[in-house]
Design a protein around this motif. Structure first.
Motif, short mmCIF file in Angstrom:
data_model
loop_
_atom_site.label_atom_id
_atom_site.label_comp_id
_atom_site.label_asym_id
_atom_site.label_seq_id
_atom_site.Cartn_x
_atom_site.Cartn_y
_atom_site.Cartn_z
N GLY A 1 -40.44 29.50 -7.30
CA GLY A 1 -41.36 28.41 -7.65
C GLY A 1 -40.80 27.11 -7.11
O GLY A 1 -40.30 27.07 -5.98
N THR A 2 -40.81 26.09 -7.96
CA THR A 2 -40.31 24.77 -7.54
C THR A 2 -38.84 24.87 -7.16
O THR A 2 -38.04 25.45 -7.88
CB THR A 2 -40.45 23.78 -8.71
OG1 THR A 2 -41.81 23.81 -9.15
CG2 THR A 2 -40.06 22.38 -8.27
N VAL B 1 -32.92 25.50 -13.62
CA VAL B 1 -33.98 24.60 -13.16
C VAL B 1 -34.65 25.12 -11.88
O VAL B 1 -35.30 24.38 -11.17
CB VAL B 1 -33.44 23.16 -12.93
CG1 VAL B 1 -32.91 22.55 -14.21
CG2 VAL B 1 -32.36 23.14 -11.84
N ILE C 1 -41.11 13.48 -9.32
CA ILE C 1 -42.53 13.76 -9.52
C ILE C 1 -43.29 13.58 -8.20
O ILE C 1 -44.03 14.46 -7.77
CB ILE C 1 -43.14 12.82 -10.60
CG1 ILE C 1 -42.50 13.13 -11.96
CG2 ILE C 1 -44.65 12.94 -10.66
CD1 ILE C 1 -42.91 12.19 -13.07
N PRO D 1 -47.08 23.18 -11.93
CA PRO D 1 -48.55 23.15 -11.94
C PRO D 1 -49.09 22.25 -13.07
O PRO D 1 -50.12 21.60 -12.90
CB PRO D 1 -48.93 24.62 -12.18
CG PRO D 1 -47.79 25.38 -11.58
CD PRO D 1 -46.58 24.57 -11.89
N ASN E 1 -34.45 18.37 -24.80
CA ASN E 1 -33.81 18.79 -23.55
C ASN E 1 -32.69 17.84 -23.13
O ASN E 1 -32.90 16.63 -23.00
CB ASN E 1 -34.90 18.83 -22.46
CG ASN E 1 -34.41 19.40 -21.13
OD1 ASN E 1 -33.22 19.39 -20.82
ND2 ASN E 1 -35.34 19.88 -20.34
N ILE F 1 -44.25 27.51 -17.55
CA ILE F 1 -44.77 27.02 -16.26
C ILE F 1 -44.51 25.52 -16.23
O ILE F 1 -44.83 24.82 -17.19
CB ILE F 1 -46.29 27.29 -16.15
CG1 ILE F 1 -46.57 28.80 -16.15
CG2 ILE F 1 -46.87 26.62 -14.90
CD1 ILE F 1 -48.06 29.18 -16.10
N ALA G 1 -35.74 30.48 -15.37
CA ALA G 1 -36.06 29.50 -14.30
C ALA G 1 -35.52 29.95 -12.94
O ALA G 1 -34.67 29.29 -12.34
CB ALA G 1 -35.54 28.11 -14.66
N GLY H 1 -40.02 29.97 -13.46
CA GLY H 1 -39.71 29.81 -12.04
C GLY H 1 -40.81 30.50 -11.24
O GLY H 1 -40.78 31.72 -11.07
N GLY H 2 -41.80 29.73 -10.82
CA GLY H 2 -42.87 30.29 -9.99
C GLY H 2 -43.91 31.09 -10.75
O GLY H 2 -44.71 31.80 -10.13
N LYS I 1 -36.44 9.79 -11.64
CA LYS I 1 -37.46 10.54 -12.40
C LYS I 1 -38.79 10.55 -11.65
O LYS I 1 -39.41 11.59 -11.48
CB LYS I 1 -37.68 9.87 -13.77
CG LYS I 1 -36.52 10.02 -14.70
CD LYS I 1 -36.56 11.36 -15.36
CE LYS I 1 -35.16 11.83 -15.57
NZ LYS I 1 -35.07 13.21 -15.99
N GLY J 1 -43.45 23.86 -19.32
CA GLY J 1 -42.02 23.73 -18.96
C GLY J 1 -41.53 22.29 -18.88
O GLY J 1 -42.32 21.35 -18.77
N ALA J 2 -40.20 22.15 -18.90
CA ALA J 2 -39.57 20.82 -18.88
C ALA J 2 -39.93 20.07 -17.61
O ALA J 2 -39.77 20.60 -16.51
CB ALA J 2 -38.05 20.99 -18.95
N SER K 1 -42.49 16.18 -5.58
CA SER K 1 -43.04 17.51 -5.85
C SER K 1 -44.56 17.53 -5.79
O SER K 1 -45.16 18.60 -5.77
CB SER K 1 -42.52 18.06 -7.19
OG SER K 1 -43.04 17.32 -8.24
N LYS L 1 -31.34 26.91 -20.18
CA LYS L 1 -32.25 27.17 -19.07
C LYS L 1 -31.64 26.77 -17.73
O LYS L 1 -30.74 25.93 -17.69
CB LYS L 1 -33.59 26.46 -19.28
CG LYS L 1 -33.57 24.95 -19.01
CD LYS L 1 -34.92 24.32 -19.32
CE LYS L 1 -35.98 24.53 -18.25
NZ LYS L 1 -35.73 23.77 -16.99
C1 LIG Z 1 -40.74 16.99 -11.25
C2 LIG Z 1 -39.89 17.95 -12.00
C3 LIG Z 1 -38.98 17.49 -12.92
C4 LIG Z 1 -38.19 18.38 -13.66
N1 LIG Z 1 -37.32 17.89 -14.59
C5 LIG Z 1 -36.63 18.75 -15.37
C6 LIG Z 1 -35.82 18.25 -16.43
O1 LIG Z 1 -35.72 17.04 -16.65
N2 LIG Z 1 -35.14 19.16 -17.20
C7 LIG Z 1 -35.24 20.51 -16.98
O2 LIG Z 1 -34.65 21.29 -17.74
N3 LIG Z 1 -36.00 21.01 -15.98
C8 LIG Z 1 -36.69 20.16 -15.17
N4 LIG Z 1 -37.49 20.66 -14.18
C9 LIG Z 1 -37.44 22.11 -13.86
C10 LIG Z 1 -38.56 22.90 -14.52
O3 LIG Z 1 -38.48 22.87 -15.92
C11 LIG Z 1 -38.59 24.37 -14.06
O4 LIG Z 1 -37.42 25.02 -14.49
C12 LIG Z 1 -38.72 24.52 -12.55
O5 LIG Z 1 -39.58 23.54 -12.03
C13 LIG Z 1 -39.24 25.90 -12.16
O6 LIG Z 1 -40.51 26.14 -12.72
P1 LIG Z 1 -41.91 26.01 -11.89
O7 LIG Z 1 -41.75 26.84 -10.65
O8 LIG Z 1 -42.95 26.50 -12.81
O9 LIG Z 1 -42.08 24.55 -11.55
C14 LIG Z 1 -38.31 19.78 -13.45
C15 LIG Z 1 -39.25 20.25 -12.52
C16 LIG Z 1 -40.04 19.36 -11.80
C17 LIG Z 1 -41.04 19.90 -10.84
#
Ligand SMILES: Cc1cc2nc3c(=O)[nH]c(=O)nc-3n(C[C@H](O)[C@H](O)[C@H](O)COP(=O)(O)O)c2cc1C
Length: 378
Positions: free
Chosen positions: A232-233, A205, A21, A308, A132, A305, A228, A284-285, A17, A72-73, A24, A203
């Motif tokens: 993005g991430t 990820v 973090i 961020p 979730n 989101i 998602a 997603g981004g 976990k 977002g999650a 990222s 969803k």
């Molecule tokens: C550090 C981190 C942990 C995440 N953990 C989860 C999670 O536990 N469950 C989940 O459904 N998505 C998780 N996500 C995915 C985000 O919810 C999201 O779908 C993904 O980061 C794309 O969105 P973004 O570009 O706005 O970050 C995680 C994302 C990050 C960056």
């Protein structure tokens, strides 16, 4: 101790976990493009409203929110997760945004990890809260009662209004300790949909939901899809940093070769819009109010989101508030400049153009709803 034992000991669910973090935050983990930059909103320099006439509020899953945005999650389960969830929940409550917690598996399996999730219901008693759980957890449970109980426990933990199930098949393949076991997934999600009273959101990820997946989810009566998508991430990048020091070079290349996979957010959104009759959350981004506005035009009811908010939360409550304020202002301004007093009007009336390459994709993929939305612009 074998290398495998060593890895398993160090990569427990808890360290994973915080690893996610930290990875990222210290690396650039955005990958590819959402394709939203290929969409242009056409503005009206003589709007017939005032900026103060613009109302960004929406109703979503029974809650009135100040704008179509969900935090977002992200996380939960550790000390750091507790700190982040506390700040984000306070912001969600104050600004009337939705909030989705990170995967609750850690807390379903370890009682002492529950506090970091419960803080969400304490800090955000009235706004939209989404529980979730992950696909492997759902797919691997063969006992129907245990499956339903697990969902109810996750919902109860944060007093959730909805339950999100995240599909992460590629991430499971990339994680050293991953569980790419999805065989019973769809039938088990169907069981959850039929047994639970709360809305079920499915969803991704960060790799995007295709129309193939959306069709299956429509068939089993899922309430909402959060796309998602790519842009993005990227968990391909995050997982690569996690394993970098412990696997051999040849295997490390896997992360580079697989990094081309993923459906850009705009395409994923349009595919889901074509296929899925329920609610749609674009993610997603998504980084700005303008990004949110563009997704609304292509069928999104809400946007989410994630990363961020993580960055801002580590800088404190005020920084998150400022970020929300900026996004809200961007959305309001773009609505003002398109003569839209409310979100419904904006979705229906706003003029857009897209680059020819996007039109081609719409045609090739048979995305008639998006195609006609672009063509009806005046
Ligand atoms: C550090 C981190 C942990 C995440 N953990 C989860 C999670 O536990 N469950 C989940 O459904 N998505 C998780 N996500 C995915 C985000 O919810 C999201 O779908 C993904 O980061 C794309 O969105 P973004 O570009 O706005 O970050 C995680 C994302 C990050 C960056």
């Amino acid at each position: 101790m074998s290398e495998r034992d060593h890895v398993e000991r160090n990569f427990t669910i808890f360290s994973r976990k915080d690893d996610h973090i930290i990875a990222s935050l210290i690396h650039n983990v955005d990958l590819g493009s959402t394709w939203l930059e290929k969409v242009y909103i056409i503005t009206d320099s003589a709007p017939e409203i005032d900026l103060s006439d613009v109302d960004t509020s929406v109703n979503f899953l029974g809650k009135k929110l100040s704008m179509p945005l969900i935090i977002g999650a992200l996380t939960g389960g550790t000390e750091l997760g507790l700190k982040i969830n506390k700040i984000l929940a306070r912001v969600a409550e104050k600004c009337r945004l939705g909030i989705c917690c990170g995967s609750q598996r850690i807390a379903l399996e370890n009682e002492f990890a529950r506090e970091s999730f419960k803080v969400i219901r304490e800090e955000a008693p009235t706004t939209l809260k989404i529980a979730n759980i992950g696909a492997p957890q759902v797919a691997l449970e063969r006992n129907e009662k245990k499956l339903v109980d697990m969902c109810l426990q996750a919902i109860d933990m944060i007093d959730a209004d909805a339950l999100a199930i995240h599909l992460n098949p590629l991430q499971e393949c990339l994680q050293y300790e991953g569980e790419p076991t999805f065989r019973n997934l769809i039938s088990n999600i169907e069981l959850i949909v039929k047994s639970l009273k709360v809305p079920i959101i499915v969803k991704e990820v960060g790799y995007g939901i295709s129309r193939i997946t959306a069709r299956k989810l429509a068939k089993i009566g899922v309430t909402a899809i959060e796309v998602a998508g790519r842009g993005g991430t990227s968990f391909t990048i995050i997982e690569k940093y996690r394993v970098k020091d412990i696997i051999d070079r040849e295997l490390l290349y896997l992360y580079d070769t697989l990094s081309e996979l993923g459906i850009p957010t705009l395409l994923s959104l349009c595919e889901v819009y074509e296929e899925f009759p329920g609610k749609i959350i674009a993610s997603g981004g998504i980084r700005t109010g303008i990004d949110i506005a563009k997704t609304l035009i292509f069928g999104a009811d809400m946007a989410a989101i994630a990363r961020p908010f993580l960055e801002k939360a580590l800088e404190g409550f005020e920084k998150v508030l400022k970020y929300v304020e900026r996004i809200s202002r961007e959305l309001r301004i773009v609505m003002f400049l398109t003569n839209s007093k409310n979100i419904e009007e904006f979705k229906r009336e706003a003029n857009i153009i897209v680059e020819p390459s996007i039109l081609e994709v719409f045609k090739i993929r048979g995305l008639t709803k998006c195609l006609s939305r672009v063509m009806k612009c005046t």
